[in-house]
Write a protein that holds these residues in place. Structure first.
Motif, PDB file in Angstrom:
ATOM      1  N   PRO A 146      65.120  86.554 -43.345  1.00  0.00           N
ATOM      2  CA  PRO A 146      65.214  87.428 -41.779  1.00  0.00           C
ATOM      3  C   PRO A 146      65.342  89.072 -42.940  1.00  0.00           C
ATOM      4  O   PRO A 146      65.934  89.065 -43.673  1.00  0.00           O
ATOM      5  N   VAL A 147      64.495  89.879 -41.791  1.00  0.00           N
ATOM      6  CA  VAL A 147      64.217  90.795 -42.288  1.00  0.00           C
ATOM      7  C   VAL A 147      65.316  92.307 -42.356  1.00  0.00           C
ATOM      8  O   VAL A 147      66.142  92.964 -43.301  1.00  0.00           O
ATOM      9  N   ILE A 148      66.179  91.986 -41.405  1.00  0.00           N
ATOM     10  CA  ILE A 148      67.615  92.291 -40.935  1.00  0.00           C
ATOM     11  C   ILE A 148      68.355  91.240 -41.037  1.00  0.00           C
ATOM     12  O   ILE A 148      68.656  90.543 -40.219  1.00  0.00           O
ATOM     13  N   ARG A 149      69.614  91.119 -42.358  1.00  0.00           N
ATOM     14  CA  ARG A 149      70.479  89.764 -41.766  1.00  0.00           C
ATOM     15  C   ARG A 149      71.516  90.303 -41.040  1.00  0.00           C
ATOM     16  O   ARG A 149      72.625  91.679 -42.404  1.00  0.00           O
ATOM     17  N   ILE A 150      72.482  89.993 -40.572  1.00  0.00           N
ATOM     18  CA  ILE A 150      73.006  91.343 -40.491  1.00  0.00           C
ATOM     19  C   ILE A 150      74.662  90.271 -40.118  1.00  0.00           C
ATOM     20  O   ILE A 150      75.073  88.771 -39.530  1.00  0.00           O
TER      21      ILE A 150
END
Length: 355
Positions: free
Chosen positions: A48-52
Protein backbone atom coordinates in the motif's frame (compact mmCIF):
# COMPACT_ATOMS: atom_id res chain seq x y z
CA UNK A 1 34.15 19.38 -62.08
CA UNK A 2 35.35 22.98 -61.73
CA UNK A 3 37.46 24.07 -58.77
CA UNK A 4 34.58 26.30 -57.56
CA UNK A 5 32.07 23.43 -57.67
CA UNK A 6 34.52 21.12 -55.88
CA UNK A 7 35.10 23.74 -53.20
CA UNK A 8 31.36 24.19 -52.64
CA UNK A 9 30.84 20.43 -52.49
CA UNK A 10 33.62 19.96 -49.95
CA UNK A 11 32.32 22.91 -47.90
CA UNK A 12 28.83 21.42 -47.94
CA UNK A 13 30.08 18.01 -46.88
CA UNK A 14 32.18 19.56 -44.13
CA UNK A 15 29.15 21.53 -42.91
CA UNK A 16 27.04 18.36 -42.82
CA UNK A 17 29.81 16.51 -41.01
CA UNK A 18 30.21 19.26 -38.41
CA UNK A 19 26.44 19.43 -37.97
CA UNK A 20 26.22 15.67 -37.45
CA UNK A 21 29.07 15.72 -34.95
CA UNK A 22 27.64 18.77 -33.21
CA UNK A 23 24.25 17.09 -32.82
CA UNK A 24 25.87 14.44 -30.64
CA UNK A 25 27.92 16.81 -28.50
CA UNK A 26 26.73 17.13 -24.88
CA UNK A 27 24.89 20.32 -23.93
CA UNK A 28 24.33 21.72 -20.39
CA UNK A 29 20.56 21.22 -20.38
CA UNK A 30 18.05 18.85 -18.80
CA UNK A 31 14.88 17.59 -20.49
CA UNK A 32 11.83 17.39 -18.23
CA UNK A 33 8.98 15.08 -19.24
CA UNK A 34 5.84 13.61 -17.62
CA UNK A 35 6.84 11.00 -15.05
CA UNK A 36 4.85 8.12 -13.58
CA UNK A 37 1.73 8.69 -11.50
CA UNK A 38 0.85 6.80 -8.33
CA UNK A 39 -2.54 6.42 -6.71
CA UNK A 40 -2.07 7.25 -3.02
CA UNK A 41 -5.07 5.00 -2.31
CA UNK A 42 -3.48 2.09 -4.18
CA UNK A 43 -0.32 0.00 -4.09
CA UNK A 44 3.26 0.21 -5.32
CA UNK A 45 5.07 -3.08 -5.94
CA UNK A 46 2.46 -4.98 -3.94
CA UNK A 47 2.58 -2.64 -0.92
CA UNK A 48 0.00 0.00 0.00
CA UNK A 49 1.21 3.50 -0.76
CA UNK A 50 -0.31 4.56 2.56
CA UNK A 51 -0.40 2.00 5.37
CA UNK A 52 -2.01 2.94 8.69
CA UNK A 53 -1.72 0.77 11.80
CA UNK A 54 -3.14 1.39 15.26
CA UNK A 55 -6.18 3.34 14.08
CA UNK A 56 -9.42 2.32 12.38
CA UNK A 57 -9.40 2.85 8.62
CA UNK A 58 -12.16 2.72 6.00
CA UNK A 59 -12.44 1.38 2.42
CA UNK A 60 -11.64 3.82 -0.38
CA UNK A 61 -12.45 3.97 -4.09
CA UNK A 62 -11.24 5.94 -7.08
CA UNK A 63 -7.85 7.58 -7.28
CA UNK A 64 -5.98 10.39 -5.59
CA UNK A 65 -3.01 10.46 -7.90
CA UNK A 66 0.33 12.10 -7.22
CA UNK A 67 2.19 13.12 -10.36
CA UNK A 68 5.90 13.32 -11.03
CA UNK A 69 8.43 14.73 -13.48
CA UNK A 70 11.10 12.59 -15.14
CA UNK A 71 14.34 14.10 -16.40
CA UNK A 72 17.12 13.31 -18.85
CA UNK A 73 20.56 14.78 -18.38
CA UNK A 74 22.54 16.13 -15.49
CA UNK A 75 26.19 15.81 -14.45
CA UNK A 76 27.70 12.56 -15.67
CA UNK A 77 24.76 11.77 -17.98
CA UNK A 78 24.37 14.88 -20.12
CA UNK A 79 22.09 15.03 -23.14
CA UNK A 80 23.21 15.85 -26.66
CA UNK A 81 22.03 18.71 -28.86
CA UNK A 82 19.72 16.42 -30.86
CA UNK A 83 17.89 15.32 -27.70
CA UNK A 84 17.57 18.94 -26.57
CA UNK A 85 16.15 19.96 -29.97
CA UNK A 86 13.57 17.16 -29.80
CA UNK A 87 12.60 18.37 -26.34
CA UNK A 88 12.20 21.97 -27.52
CA UNK A 89 9.68 20.98 -30.21
CA UNK A 90 7.71 18.57 -28.00
CA UNK A 91 4.94 20.51 -26.20
CA UNK A 92 4.80 17.94 -23.37
CA UNK A 93 8.44 18.46 -22.36
CA UNK A 94 10.62 21.33 -21.19
CA UNK A 95 14.33 21.93 -21.73
CA UNK A 96 15.92 23.85 -18.87
CA UNK A 97 19.51 24.81 -17.99
CA UNK A 98 21.23 22.05 -16.03
CA UNK A 99 21.99 24.33 -13.08
CA UNK A 100 18.26 24.82 -12.38
CA UNK A 101 18.06 21.13 -11.41
CA UNK A 102 21.67 20.46 -10.41
CA UNK A 103 23.31 23.53 -8.84
CA UNK A 104 26.97 23.81 -9.76
CA UNK A 105 27.94 23.49 -6.10
CA UNK A 106 26.07 20.19 -5.63
CA UNK A 107 26.92 16.72 -6.84
CA UNK A 108 24.28 14.39 -8.28
CA UNK A 109 24.45 12.42 -5.03
CA UNK A 110 23.82 15.56 -2.98
CA UNK A 111 20.82 16.49 -5.15
CA UNK A 112 19.38 12.99 -4.79
CA UNK A 113 19.96 13.02 -1.04
CA UNK A 114 18.20 16.37 -0.78
CA UNK A 115 15.25 15.08 -2.83
CA UNK A 116 14.99 12.02 -0.59
CA UNK A 117 15.12 14.21 2.51
CA UNK A 118 12.42 16.51 1.10
CA UNK A 119 10.20 13.53 0.28
CA UNK A 120 10.55 12.16 3.82
CA UNK A 121 9.79 15.57 5.26
CA UNK A 122 6.74 16.01 3.01
CA UNK A 123 5.34 12.69 4.23
CA UNK A 124 5.66 13.86 7.83
CA UNK A 125 4.05 17.21 7.05
CA UNK A 126 1.24 15.54 5.09
CA UNK A 127 0.46 13.22 7.98
CA UNK A 128 0.50 16.14 10.42
CA UNK A 129 -1.78 18.19 8.14
CA UNK A 130 -4.31 15.35 7.83
CA UNK A 131 -4.33 14.64 11.56
CA UNK A 132 -4.62 18.33 12.41
CA UNK A 133 -7.58 18.59 10.06
CA UNK A 134 -9.15 15.63 11.90
CA UNK A 135 -8.35 17.20 15.31
CA UNK A 136 -6.16 14.22 16.28
CA UNK A 137 -3.49 15.39 18.78
CA UNK A 138 0.16 15.11 17.72
CA UNK A 139 3.45 16.08 19.35
CA UNK A 140 6.18 18.06 17.59
CA UNK A 141 9.97 17.83 18.00
CA UNK A 142 12.79 19.42 16.00
CA UNK A 143 15.01 16.80 14.39
CA UNK A 144 18.34 16.99 12.59
CA UNK A 145 17.85 16.40 8.85
CA UNK A 146 21.53 16.64 7.95
CA UNK A 147 24.68 18.74 8.37
CA UNK A 148 26.74 20.84 6.00
CA UNK A 149 30.05 19.33 5.00
CA UNK A 150 32.97 20.94 6.78
CA UNK A 151 30.72 22.70 9.30
CA UNK A 152 31.08 22.38 13.11
CA UNK A 153 27.99 20.13 13.21
CA UNK A 154 29.26 17.72 10.55
CA UNK A 155 30.12 14.38 12.16
CA UNK A 156 28.94 15.61 15.57
CA UNK A 157 25.16 15.84 15.15
CA UNK A 158 23.45 12.88 13.50
CA UNK A 159 20.40 12.58 11.27
CA UNK A 160 17.44 11.85 13.52
CA UNK A 161 18.82 13.58 16.61
CA UNK A 162 15.99 15.39 18.39
CA UNK A 163 17.13 18.80 19.64
CA UNK A 164 16.02 19.22 23.24
CA UNK A 165 17.84 22.41 24.30
CA UNK A 166 20.43 24.96 23.21
CA UNK A 167 22.64 26.56 25.87
CA UNK A 168 20.45 25.14 28.59
CA UNK A 169 17.19 26.53 27.20
CA UNK A 170 14.53 24.12 26.00
CA UNK A 171 13.55 24.68 22.36
CA UNK A 172 10.51 23.58 20.37
CA UNK A 173 10.82 25.43 17.04
CA UNK A 174 13.49 25.95 14.40
CA UNK A 175 13.22 29.71 14.95
CA UNK A 176 14.10 29.31 18.64
CA UNK A 177 17.16 27.22 17.74
CA UNK A 178 18.31 29.69 15.08
CA UNK A 179 17.89 32.60 17.51
CA UNK A 180 19.91 30.78 20.18
CA UNK A 181 22.80 30.25 17.74
CA UNK A 182 22.67 33.89 16.59
CA UNK A 183 23.26 35.10 20.14
CA UNK A 184 26.87 33.90 19.78
CA UNK A 185 30.00 35.36 18.22
CA UNK A 186 32.26 33.33 15.90
CA UNK A 187 34.38 30.93 17.93
CA UNK A 188 32.02 30.79 20.89
CA UNK A 189 30.70 27.48 22.13
CA UNK A 190 27.07 26.52 21.46
CA UNK A 191 25.86 23.66 23.64
CA UNK A 192 23.24 21.35 22.13
CA UNK A 193 21.44 18.64 24.08
CA UNK A 194 19.87 16.06 21.79
CA UNK A 195 17.94 12.86 22.26
CA UNK A 196 19.66 10.09 20.32
CA UNK A 197 18.33 6.52 20.34
CA UNK A 198 16.55 7.08 23.63
CA UNK A 199 19.49 8.75 25.40
CA UNK A 200 20.31 12.40 25.98
CA UNK A 201 23.65 13.48 24.54
CA UNK A 202 25.45 16.82 24.98
CA UNK A 203 27.25 18.16 21.91
CA UNK A 204 29.37 21.33 22.04
CA UNK A 205 29.89 23.15 18.74
CA UNK A 206 31.91 26.27 17.94
CA UNK A 207 29.94 28.91 16.03
CA UNK A 208 31.49 30.12 12.75
CA UNK A 209 30.88 33.25 10.67
CA UNK A 210 28.25 32.83 7.96
CA UNK A 211 28.40 36.30 6.37
CA UNK A 212 26.13 39.32 6.83
CA UNK A 213 27.15 39.44 10.46
CA UNK A 214 25.52 36.10 11.19
CA UNK A 215 26.93 32.87 12.60
CA UNK A 216 26.08 29.23 12.05
CA UNK A 217 26.93 25.69 13.15
CA UNK A 218 25.83 24.00 9.91
CA UNK A 219 22.86 21.94 11.08
CA UNK A 220 19.85 21.28 8.83
CA UNK A 221 16.70 20.73 10.84
CA UNK A 222 12.96 20.38 10.44
CA UNK A 223 9.91 19.69 12.55
CA UNK A 224 9.27 16.01 13.15
CA UNK A 225 6.02 14.77 14.50
CA UNK A 226 5.18 12.07 17.01
CA UNK A 227 1.91 10.53 15.92
CA UNK A 228 -0.42 8.44 18.12
CA UNK A 229 -0.43 5.66 15.50
CA UNK A 230 1.70 4.50 12.55
CA UNK A 231 1.39 6.08 9.12
CA UNK A 232 3.83 4.54 6.65
CA UNK A 233 4.13 5.87 3.09
CA UNK A 234 5.85 3.96 0.27
CA UNK A 235 6.26 5.52 -3.19
CA UNK A 236 9.32 3.85 -4.70
CA UNK A 237 11.92 5.97 -6.50
CA UNK A 238 10.25 9.36 -6.10
CA UNK A 239 11.80 12.39 -4.43
CA UNK A 240 11.02 15.99 -3.59
CA UNK A 241 8.24 17.67 -1.59
CA UNK A 242 5.52 18.15 -4.23
CA UNK A 243 3.34 15.14 -3.32
CA UNK A 244 2.48 16.52 0.11
CA UNK A 245 -1.09 17.56 -0.73
CA UNK A 246 -1.98 14.21 -2.29
CA UNK A 247 -0.49 12.26 0.63
CA UNK A 248 -2.58 14.34 3.05
CA UNK A 249 -5.75 13.70 1.06
CA UNK A 250 -5.02 9.96 0.91
CA UNK A 251 -4.46 9.76 4.67
CA UNK A 252 -7.62 11.77 5.34
CA UNK A 253 -9.66 9.51 3.04
CA UNK A 254 -8.44 6.32 4.74
CA UNK A 255 -9.24 7.70 8.20
CA UNK A 256 -12.79 8.85 7.40
CA UNK A 257 -15.91 6.87 6.42
CA UNK A 258 -17.06 6.95 2.82
CA UNK A 259 -15.17 7.59 -0.39
CA UNK A 260 -13.66 11.05 -0.73
CA UNK A 261 -13.34 10.76 -4.52
CA UNK A 262 -16.77 9.29 -5.21
CA UNK A 263 -15.00 6.80 -7.46
CA UNK A 264 -13.41 9.51 -9.63
CA UNK A 265 -9.74 9.75 -10.58
CA UNK A 266 -8.42 13.00 -9.15
CA UNK A 267 -4.82 14.10 -9.57
CA UNK A 268 -2.95 16.98 -8.03
CA UNK A 269 0.25 18.40 -6.71
CA UNK A 270 1.55 20.85 -4.13
CA UNK A 271 3.73 21.04 -1.07
CA UNK A 272 1.99 21.14 2.29
CA UNK A 273 2.83 22.25 5.81
CA UNK A 274 1.51 20.96 9.10
CA UNK A 275 -1.24 23.61 9.09
CA UNK A 276 -2.50 22.37 5.73
CA UNK A 277 -1.23 25.30 3.66
CA UNK A 278 -0.51 24.30 0.05
CA UNK A 279 2.59 25.65 -1.69
CA UNK A 280 3.81 25.87 -5.32
CA UNK A 281 5.87 23.28 -7.17
CA UNK A 282 7.94 22.98 -10.35
CA UNK A 283 7.20 21.11 -13.56
CA UNK A 284 3.46 21.89 -13.54
CA UNK A 285 3.13 21.45 -17.32
CA UNK A 286 4.60 17.94 -17.31
CA UNK A 287 2.58 16.98 -14.22
CA UNK A 288 -0.69 18.00 -15.86
CA UNK A 289 0.13 15.88 -18.92
CA UNK A 290 0.89 12.90 -16.66
CA UNK A 291 -2.36 13.47 -14.77
CA UNK A 292 -4.45 13.47 -17.94
CA UNK A 293 -2.69 10.36 -19.25
CA UNK A 294 -3.59 8.58 -16.00
CA UNK A 295 -7.28 9.24 -16.63
CA UNK A 296 -7.75 12.20 -14.29
CA UNK A 297 -10.33 14.84 -15.18
CA UNK A 298 -9.72 17.00 -12.09
CA UNK A 299 -6.34 18.47 -11.21
CA UNK A 300 -5.76 20.10 -7.83
CA UNK A 301 -3.46 23.03 -8.59
CA UNK A 302 -1.58 25.18 -6.06
CA UNK A 303 -2.87 28.75 -6.33
CA UNK A 304 0.63 30.07 -7.01
CA UNK A 305 0.93 27.78 -10.06
CA UNK A 306 -2.41 28.78 -11.63
CA UNK A 307 -1.11 31.44 -14.01
CA UNK A 308 1.44 29.00 -15.45
CA UNK A 309 -0.98 26.08 -15.51
CA UNK A 310 -3.76 27.72 -17.52
CA UNK A 311 -1.36 28.37 -20.39
CA UNK A 312 -0.70 24.65 -20.92
CA UNK A 313 -3.68 22.73 -19.50
CA UNK A 314 -4.49 19.56 -21.52
CA UNK A 315 -7.98 19.16 -22.96
CA UNK A 316 -10.42 17.46 -20.59
CA UNK A 317 -8.62 18.46 -17.39
CA UNK A 318 -10.33 20.82 -14.95
CA UNK A 319 -7.91 22.90 -12.89
CA UNK A 320 -9.12 23.37 -9.32
CA UNK A 321 -7.30 26.13 -7.45
CA UNK A 322 -6.27 25.08 -3.93
CA UNK A 323 -4.61 27.03 -1.15
CA UNK A 324 -5.24 24.70 1.80
CA UNK A 325 -6.06 21.09 2.55
CA UNK A 326 -9.47 22.22 3.81
CA UNK A 327 -10.06 24.01 0.51
CA UNK A 328 -9.16 20.89 -1.46
CA UNK A 329 -11.54 18.78 0.64
CA UNK A 330 -14.36 21.29 0.17
CA UNK A 331 -13.76 21.41 -3.59
CA UNK A 332 -13.82 17.63 -3.96
CA UNK A 333 -16.99 17.38 -1.85
CA UNK A 334 -18.71 20.03 -3.99
CA UNK A 335 -17.70 18.32 -7.24
CA UNK A 336 -19.07 15.01 -5.96
CA UNK A 337 -22.26 16.45 -4.49
CA UNK A 338 -24.30 16.35 -7.69
CA UNK A 339 -25.20 19.98 -7.02
CA UNK A 340 -24.32 21.91 -10.17
CA UNK A 341 -24.45 25.26 -8.40
CA UNK A 342 -22.01 24.04 -5.74
CA UNK A 343 -19.70 22.59 -8.39
CA UNK A 344 -19.75 25.85 -10.32
CA UNK A 345 -18.59 27.72 -7.22
CA UNK A 346 -15.43 25.61 -6.89
CA UNK A 347 -12.41 27.92 -7.44
CA UNK A 348 -10.70 27.21 -10.75
CA UNK A 349 -7.50 28.50 -12.27
CA UNK A 350 -9.41 29.43 -15.43
CA UNK A 351 -11.75 31.75 -13.56
CA UNK A 352 -8.84 33.28 -11.61
CA UNK A 353 -6.87 34.00 -14.79
CA UNK A 354 -9.89 35.75 -16.35
CA UNK A 355 -10.27 38.27 -13.50
Amino acid sequence: MSRRALTLLLAGLLTLLLGAVGAWLPVPYVVLSPGPTENTLGEVQGRPVIRIEGRETYPTTGGLNLVTVAYQGGPGSGINLLTALRGWVDPTTAVVPQETIFPATDSVQEVEERNTREMSNSQQLATAAALNELKIPIRTVIAVQGTQKGSPAHGRLQVGDEIVSVDGREVSTTDEIAAAVQRHQPGERVRFVVERKGKRVTVDLNAVAAGNGRVQVGVLMAPQFKFPFTVDITVGDVGGPSAGLMFALGIYDKLTPGSLTGGKTIAGTGTIDEQGRVGPIGGIQQKMVGARRSGATIFLTPAANCAEAVRAVPDGLRLVKVETLRGALDAIEALNSGDKAAADRVPTCTSVSAD
